[in-house]
Scaffold this motif. Structure first.
Motif, PDB file in Angstrom:
ATOM      1  N   ALA A  89       0.155   2.916  -1.054  1.00  0.00           N
ATOM      2  CA  ALA A  89       1.281   2.156  -0.488  1.00  0.00           C
ATOM      3  C   ALA A  89       0.815   1.272   0.670  1.00  0.00           C
ATOM      4  N   LEU A  90      -0.067   1.799   1.508  1.00  0.00           N
ATOM      5  CA  LEU A  90      -0.583   1.007   2.644  1.00  0.00           C
ATOM      6  C   LEU A  90      -1.482  -0.127   2.157  1.00  0.00           C
ATOM      7  N   HIS A  91      -2.255   0.135   1.104  1.00  0.00           N
ATOM      8  CA  HIS A  91      -3.127  -0.893   0.522  1.00  0.00           C
ATOM      9  C   HIS A  91      -2.278  -2.031  -0.067  1.00  0.00           C
ATOM     10  N   LEU A  92      -1.205  -1.649  -0.773  1.00  0.00           N
ATOM     11  CA  LEU A  92      -0.309  -2.649  -1.371  1.00  0.00           C
ATOM     12  C   LEU A  92       0.387  -3.464  -0.279  1.00  0.00           C
ATOM     13  N   LYS A  93       0.815  -2.775   0.771  1.00  0.00           N
ATOM     14  CA  LYS A  93       1.455  -3.473   1.903  1.00  0.00           C
ATOM     15  C   LYS A  93       0.533  -4.573   2.439  1.00  0.00           C
ATOM     16  N   GLU A  94      -0.742  -4.222   2.636  1.00  0.00           N
ATOM     17  CA  GLU A  94      -1.701  -5.168   3.201  1.00  0.00           C
ATOM     18  C   GLU A  94      -1.806  -6.422   2.324  1.00  0.00           C
TER      19      GLU A  94
END
Length: 453
Positions: free
Chosen positions: A424-429
């Motif tokens: 989720a954090l990777h996608l956010k970035e």
């Protein structure tokens, strides 16, 4: 020469008004004059929900026209609402534009219509005004809508939009598979409503061909296959208030901001945020199972319980529920969702998977538990669970109920597996970089602004 003057007309539903308002606030910040057209019914709701610190009225002129229904009629009957809109609103919109244009230095230079309000493109064309279409749902949804004739030709649906048989299909080899029973128009209400929504889709498709631009509240990284299939849809999103350090507006209910100070008191990544948008309705049994499921998790939760979320809300909570969860549970009527999702204490988002909620969760790196209700929400769930791998679906039992134990088990599974949060954090970035300078969405948006100017 005055400022460029944009008129915006969203479809009259909460999930359309909010992203339209995001787009208009972005344009107002770029020096555009904005006229925002709600229906009379929704205009009152938006005005009533504005708080004292809202400055929307300073930047954006809020006006309204009738939707063709009596005040007492149910606007959640989407087929009846859509037919009334087609009958009444085109003429009313033209009158509003003529009246606005008659004022000195106020002439409207561009109309941005919701993809579900394609008739407004025709009004703009007849009046010689620049015209654009904004797609507030996923690009995959519009790819499905724009593929209607192909779906008929291939024998997947009949001329009424009804699937010939229940099957999995792909619009292109790289698009996520979708169930034919879950086409946007095929999972709204009864067969009559489905036909009304399908007819609206077909009519809007015709009108949209006259648009100069089609822009989408999505990003290429999230839906590359849909944008490859329909390269004339240009991603300019996701449009979030947090991207411009602004405030979200256009709610139909007043926000309960006290929940933010409650979140401040909770440990980091501990809170289950539960919200089902503006349409989802539960019967008493399902509502109680949800409450008991949240209680069973023994975790803090913030639950948005709209005044109309159940038919019989008065005594819908399980007996003694309020007392038992009083220390770690918080129920509010409507929440400032983007601020909630960006709060460090939020661990996951139990969501109906509307596109705005999906973008807000993705844009804040929050993993999902998916509980779709209707329309495009099933397709959004397949993105979340099967394509981006940032969430889990909830399974119904033989009665069609999502049980308390299923809720508890999936919460544990999602939060115990740290890879969901990492993805989720990777996608956010990736998504946030899109709307920053140099990103694809940012470039498209800049080109769109130049064209309107």
């Amino acid at each position: 020469m005055g400022k460029p003057h944009v008129l915006a007309i969203p479809y009259p539903a909460q999930g359309h008004v909010i992203p339209f308002m995001e787009l208009m606030q972005c344009l107002a910040n770029q020096g555009f004059r904005i006229t925002f057209v709600n229906t009379d019914f929704n205009h009152k709701r938006v005005i009533n929900a504005l708080s004292e610190e809202d400055n929307v009225g300073d930047m954006i002129r809020l006006v309204s026209i009738p939707d063709g229904l009596d005040p007492s009629e149910d606007r959640n009957e989407l087929g009846i609402l859509s037919e009334a809109i087609f009958r009444v609103m085109p003429e009313k919109l033209q009158e509003l534009i003529e009246k606005t244009n008659a004022a000195d230095d106020m002439a409207i230079t561009c109309i941005i219509a919701d993809a579900s309000m394609g008739w407004a493109v025709e009004v703009a064309r007849k009046m010689g005004i620049k015209r654009a279409v904004f797609c507030p749902a996923s690009a995959a949804v519009y790819a499905t809508c724009f593929s209607v004739q192909k779906l008929i030709d291939d024998g997947i649906i009949n001329n009424n939009g009804t699937p010939i048989k229940n099957q999995m299909i792909q619009l292109s080899p790289t698009m996520p598979p979708m169930n034919t029973s879950q086409f946007g128009w095929a999972c709204i209400g009864d067969l009559t409503t489905q036909k009304q929504i399908f007819d609206l889709t077909v009519k809007c498709n015709e009108f949209i061909t006259f648009a100069d631009w089609i822009v989408s509240s999505s990003s290429y990284e999230l839906e590359s296959a849909a944008f490859t299939l329909f390269p004339n849809i240009l991603p300019i999103g996701p449009l979030l208030a947090s991207n411009r350090l602004g405030k979200q507006s256009g709610y139909f209910w007043p926000e309960d901001k006290t929940c933010l100070s409650w979140l401040d008191e909770q440990p980091p990544r501990s809170v289950i945020y539960v919200a089902f948008g503006s349409f989802t309705v539960f019967d008493r049994t399902q509502f109680q199972e949800l409450a008991l499921g949240l209680e069973l998790t023994k975790r803090p939760f913030l639950w948005v319980v709209r005044p109309d979320i159940t038919v019989e809300l008065g005594d819908s909570y399980p007996e003694g529920f309020d007392d038992r969860v009083s220390i770690r549970g918080r129920m509010v009527g409507w929440a400032p969702q983007q601020k909630v999702l960006s709060h460090p204490s939020v661990a996951c988002f139990l969501s109906h998977c509307g596109w705005n909620s999906t973008m807000e969760g993705v844009g804040n790196g929050v993993p999902f538990l998916c509980w779709p209700y209707f329309a495009d929400q099933f397709l959004n769930q397949s993105y979340i669970c099967d394509v981006w791998n940032v969430g889990l679906g909830l399974d119904k039992d033989k009665r069609g109920i999502i049980t308390r134990s299923e809720i508890n088990n999936k919460v544990e599974q999602l939060l115990d597996d740290k890879t969901f949060k990492a993805r989720a954090l990777h996608l956010k970035e990736k998504v946030v970089n899109n709307v920053r300078e140099g990103g694809r969405s940012h470039k498209n948006f800049s080109n769109f602004i130049e064209w309107m100017k």
